[in-house]
Design a protein around this motif. Structure first.
Motif, PDB file in Angstrom:
ATOM      1  N   HIS A 157      32.551  32.779  44.145  1.00 18.48           N
ATOM      2  CA  HIS A 157      33.852  33.200  43.642  1.00 18.48           C
ATOM      3  C   HIS A 157      33.881  34.090  42.489  1.00 18.48           C
ATOM      4  CE1 HIS A 157      35.259  31.482  47.403  1.00 18.48           C
ATOM      5  NE2 HIS A 157      34.392  30.687  47.228  1.00 18.48           N
ATOM      6  N   CYS A 169      39.401  32.231  49.396  1.00 18.11           N
ATOM      7  CA  CYS A 169      39.842  31.375  48.314  1.00 18.11           C
ATOM      8  C   CYS A 169      41.054  31.659  47.976  1.00 18.11           C
ATOM      9  CB  CYS A 169      38.923  31.676  46.976  1.00 18.11           C
ATOM     10  SG  CYS A 169      38.724  32.834  46.419  1.00 18.11           S
ATOM     11  N   CYS A 174      35.478  38.465  45.508  1.00 15.93           N
ATOM     12  CA  CYS A 174      34.637  37.818  45.201  1.00 15.93           C
ATOM     13  C   CYS A 174      33.224  37.975  45.679  1.00 15.93           C
ATOM     14  CB  CYS A 174      34.999  36.437  45.875  1.00 15.93           C
ATOM     15  SG  CYS A 174      36.449  35.652  45.347  1.00 15.93           S
TER      16      CYS A 174
HETATM   17 ZN    ZN Z   1      36.748  33.704  46.528  1.00 15.69          ZN
END
Ligand code: ZN
Length: 299
Positions: A157, A169, A174
């Motif tokens: 991430h 997320c 990311c």
């Molecule tokens: Zn992420």
């Protein structure tokens, strides 16, 4: 000490039982049936353990963020529904009356490589695993670096592209949206809708598919860019690459080549090594969680 070791992932539960000396006696896999949710998965794990009544300890490696003191799941994403909050240690200790250790699967795999695999000679290294996402573990002075709340090493991430591809997320851009196996297959499908998994991709490249080789090459570049940032931050002597995609020598070679282009020359002593234990690394690491069984050999 006879240990039951289990590794709970989104696809399968891998498990083994050791003999008194910590040697794994077999390697089995059962389907996780993750869609049935956390309570079902734990019941299934209990059923597997119950088949070995003479075990003296239990070691669990699992997907999700783990509170290692409580042996519970702090957070698991939608890959394992209703798994967040599961108190694995309490449940298994209540039922089986033996000590239970629980560790995050990527951390466990890094420990496995440290004690039995590619990182035996290193007290400092980074471990990355490429799959649905990108997992990471940081080992410093032969110990896992866990961070403030136990969640260090979420390399997947790192923000690579402002306003980039949306991630599970909740953020955008990311690293794992560009460097994971999922990202590679997404791009391969765009180039050739007939290519839907890694095995096919490498077979087609082997047959001389130039377009897919280009896709692999540009994925390797994305994977290497993330590793380059990590190398600049940690200056490790060694980075270990895990996950099915890295079992292909071509992937490791391309990622290494790109990496050396992205890092400053003063960092170029870093070694890029592929995982030695493959999909058994988590089990090896889980076994090493119990005192007194470290540095014991392989199956
Ligand atoms: Zn992420």
């Amino acid at each position: 000490m006879k240990i039951f070791a289990g590794d709970i992932g989104g696809t399968s539960i891998k498990y083994s039982v050791t003999d008194d000396h910590g040697y794994m006696m077999f390697f089995h896999e059962a389907e996780t049936e993750r869609e049935k949710g956390g309570p079902y998965i734990i019941q299934k794990l209990e059923d597997l353990i119950a088949g070995y009544p003479d075990i003296e300890a239990i070691s669990i490696s699992t997907a999700g963020q783990v509170n290692i003191e409580e042996g519970s799941i702090i957070y698991a994403n939608e890959n394992l529904p209703s798994y967040t909050g599961t108190r694995i240690k309490d449940i298994l200790e209540d039922r089986f009356r033996v000590p239970v250790m629980v560790e995050n699967d990527v951390n466990a795999a890094a420990l496995g490589e440290k004690h039995y695999g590619a990182a035996k000679e290193y007290s400092d290294f980074l471990f990355l695993t490429f799959g649905t996402g990108i997992g990471g573990a940081i080992v410093i002075d032969s110990k896992l670096y866990r961070g403030f709340t136990g969640s260090a090493g979420e390399f997947g991430h790192m923000n690579q592209y402002p306003n980039g591809i949306e991630c599970g997320c909740g953020k955008q851009g990311c690293y794992e949206q560009y460097g994971s196996t999922t990202a590679l297959i997404r791009e391969a499908k765009k180039a050739d809708p007939g290519c839907t998994n890694g095995r096919q991709l490498f077979a087609m490249i082997q047959d001389g598919d130039q377009r897919l080789l280009e896709v692999l090459d540009s994925w390797a570049n994305e994977a290497a860019r993330g590793i380059a940032s990590l190398v600049h931050i940690f200056n490790p002597p060694c980075v270990i690459l895990g996950g099915g995609i890295m079992e292909q020598d071509l992937s490791v070679r391309l990622v290494s080549e790109k990496l050396y282009q992205h890092i400053m020359t003063s960092y170029s002593g870093v070694k890029i090594i592929k995982s030695q234990l493959g999909n058994k690394a988590g089990l090896y690491g889980a076994i090493s969680l119990h005192e007194g069984v470290k540095h014991i050999g392989k199956i």
